[in-house]
Scaffold this active site. Structure first.
Site, PDB file in Angstrom:
ATOM      1  CB  THR A 184      -0.911   0.046   1.236  1.00  0.00           C
ATOM      2  OG1 THR A 184      -0.081   0.074   2.384  1.00  0.00           O
ATOM      3  CG2 THR A 184      -1.834  -1.140   1.295  1.00  0.00           C
ATOM      4  CD  GLU A 199      -5.180  -2.439   2.012  1.00  0.00           C
ATOM      5  OE1 GLU A 199      -5.531  -1.864   0.965  1.00  0.00           O
ATOM      6  OE2 GLU A 199      -4.618  -1.854   2.952  1.00  0.00           O
TER       7      GLU A 199
END
Ligand code: ADP
Length: 562
Positions: free
Chosen positions: A206, A351
């Protein structure tokens, strides 16, 4: 002799009756094998990264790509890259990066795409955290790799993704290899190994707008399911007749799955390399007959401005997915009404592989007036089969789907992370659901709208103010190019909204005029308290406005009347 008229009775079943279909593992190499066999001649066109090669586009076919990806898998094997080991990339969208997508994952190793726009220290952190064994990089990133190489403890060799002619004469990089030499030197032919579909295939971190970057480890199965679902008409609608140009980088959540969904659909694929400015993109769209593209709003702002300022039009471009941050309604309107491009609003996150929802209309909306249809298209959209979602209050109780009540958005499904790589952050699920960190409403038809990221929400006198709504209104003003809204400390109300605005070049608007533009469009207490005009907004590695930096910069800002 009497013949047996009936088959002998079967044993009574003791469990469920099992299906009797073939088993084929859902692996990434199976997508490329299918593509190379059934759409062998479909084209992959790339703008080279090497400055001296950019006058001509590189062209080859799915079949060529498969052959070279297989050689690459063999070369990795020769170099002792074992199943499950990570192989890093620092690269633009191009054919060699595509070969790595398939060659690395298809060999049983794990493709780790790294965002080169991150700070070099963060890149070194990510390489070490992932324990990358090899690091492949485009020529553009030679200075970056020279700087980080001494800090990359696990990397056994660095591979420049070019040919011998482009290798530097001398370099401080230890064990520097040439991509084309590596391929040419691969020993013999190679077959794609049979892999467990649940084996790890790729790794993305991320972008770290919240704390240290965390890795999401996708499996072959999750990637193939996501690719299937994302090609559906309700989602990206990728078809063999399309020419797809992913503007979204292959280092940003696997380019939203397009390197997989395009190949399984048989479409022509066009890669822009490092040239992502409006002029270069427009030229490539026109030259290659691009019909479909995808990217974050900041890229579209650049492209659309270029097209409008130069009085141009798109001749083949008909559809785009915009996501990664909220698509400003003004941008959507310009694309649809002035340029004839259908806009699909997409929402997701690293995610989630990344796709969770996409916008669109239902049959019952078709007869509705334009403004009502537009209000639906502006929402982040409808869940894709494979993704379930719900909104909950602070205590975790589910909230109604009334299109008005905003709550924490939770998701679950087979392409959603269950934990982070290396178990960073421990158990991240809440009763089996992944908390997205977004605040959202869901309406009775199942359309989700993000009201804010929880950490960006402005809390005034105990009430929430949605910063995205305020930004969207500001960006609908003709003189506003970009806007960001943040909460600033206020002695009475805790926080009040401050609007930061970038004006369109050559256009003017003042504070009071802009505030006047909000009247009647929002509740009185949502009105921004102040406007600051700035030259530019800070943008992070994935093209999103960095509100945390704005909050830091304007922490001491005195609002009028305080
Ligand atoms: P990061 O969290 O580092 O920015 P991601 O690229 O995974 O990394 O970003 C996911 C987040 O981006 C989502 O949680 C959401 O807040 C935001 N986002 C993505 N798409 C949209 C969209 N269409 N509208 C609003 N926000 C979006």
């Amino acid at each position: 002799m009497e013949q047996t008229r009936h088959a002998p009775p079967m044993d009574p079943p003791t469990g469920p009756l099992m299906g009797q279909m073939m088993h084929q593992a859902l692996t990434i190499s199976s997508i490329l094998q299918f593509a190379a066999r059934h759409y062998a001649a479909s084209e992959i066109v790339s703008r080279p990264v090497e400055p001296d090669l950019q006058r001509e586009l590189h062209r080859y076919t799915y079949r060529d790509c498969e052959r070279r990806a297989r050689r690459l898998a063999r070369a990795l094997h020769d170099r002792g890259v074992a199943m499950g080991e990570r192989v890093g990339t620092l690269a633009w969208n191009g054919y060699r990066h595509l070969e790595l997508y398939y060659g690395v994952s298809g060999s049983g190793a794990v493709l780790h795409t790294i965002n080169p726009r991150l700070h070099p220290e963060q890149i070194a952190y990510i390489v070490n955290h992932a324990q990358d064994q090899l690091l492949f990089f485009d020529l553009t990133f030679l200075p970056l790799v020279e700087a980080i190489a001494p800090h990359c403890a696990t990397v056994r060799a660095f591979v420049l993704m070019s040919d011998r002619a482009h290798m530097p004469d001398g370099s401080a990089i230890p064990n520097l290899l040439c991509y084309e030499d590596l391929l040419a030197g691969a020993t013999g032919d190679h077959d794609w190994p049979a892999l467990d579909e649940n084996a790890a295939a790729s790794l993305c971190y991320t972008s770290g707008t919240t704390g240290n970057p965390k890795g999401v480890l996708y499996s072959h199965r999750s990637t193939v399911l996501h690719a299937y679902a994302s090609a559906l008409p309700n989602v990206l609608n990728v078809a063999a007749a399309d020419t797809v140009l992913p503007v979204v980088p292959m280092f940003h959540v696997n380019a939203w799955g397009l390197p997989y969904s395009t190949l399984l659909s048989g479409a022509k694929l066009v890669f822009p390399g490092a040239a992502l400015d409006g002029q270069s993109l427009y030229a490539l769209f026109e030259a290659e007959g691009v019909t479909f593209s995808a990217g974050v709003p900041t890229v579209w702002l650049g492209l659309v401005n270029y097209v409008l300022e130069n009085g141009l039009a798109f001749s083949t471009f008909r559809r785009t997915v915009i996501g990664g941050s909220a698509c400003p309604p003004a941008l959507m309107d310009t694309l649809i009404d002035r340029l004839g491009v259908q806009v699909i609003h997409g929402w997701g996150m690293t995610e989630m592989s990344p796709l969770g929802t996409t916008g669109g209309l239902l049959a019952k909306h078709r007869a509705q007036p334009r403004e009502e249809q537009r209000a639906i298209l502006r929402k982040q959209g409808h869940a894709i089969y494979g993704v379930d979602m719900k909104i909950v209050d602070d205590a975790g109780a589910e909230l109604p789907w009334d299109g008005a009540t905003s709550g924490h958005l939770l998701v679950k499904g087979p392409w959603i992370a269950a934990r982070y790589f290396g178990d960073e952050g421990g158990d991240i699920l809440q009763d089996g659901w992944f908390p997205t960190g977004d605040m959202a409403t869901i309406d009775a038809d199942g359309f989700m709208q993000v009201t804010d990221r929880s950490k960006d929400v402005i809390k005034s006198g105990g009430e929430w103010i949605g910063s995205i709504d305020l930004e969207n209104i500001a960006m609908a003003h003709p003189a506003v190019l970009q806007a960001a809204c943040i909460g600033v400390a206020h002695p009475k109300w805790d926080e009040r909204p401050l609007l930061l605005v970038v004006r369109r070049p050559g256009m003017d608007v003042g504070r009071d005029e802009l505030l006047g533009f909000f009247v009647g469009k929002v509740a009185r207490f949502w009105m921004p308290d102040d406007v600051v005009f700035v030259e530019a907004l800070p943008v992070g590695a994935t093209g999103k406005v960095q509100k945390n930096r704005l909050r830091d910069a304007y922490r001491e800002h005195r609002l009028p009347g305080t």
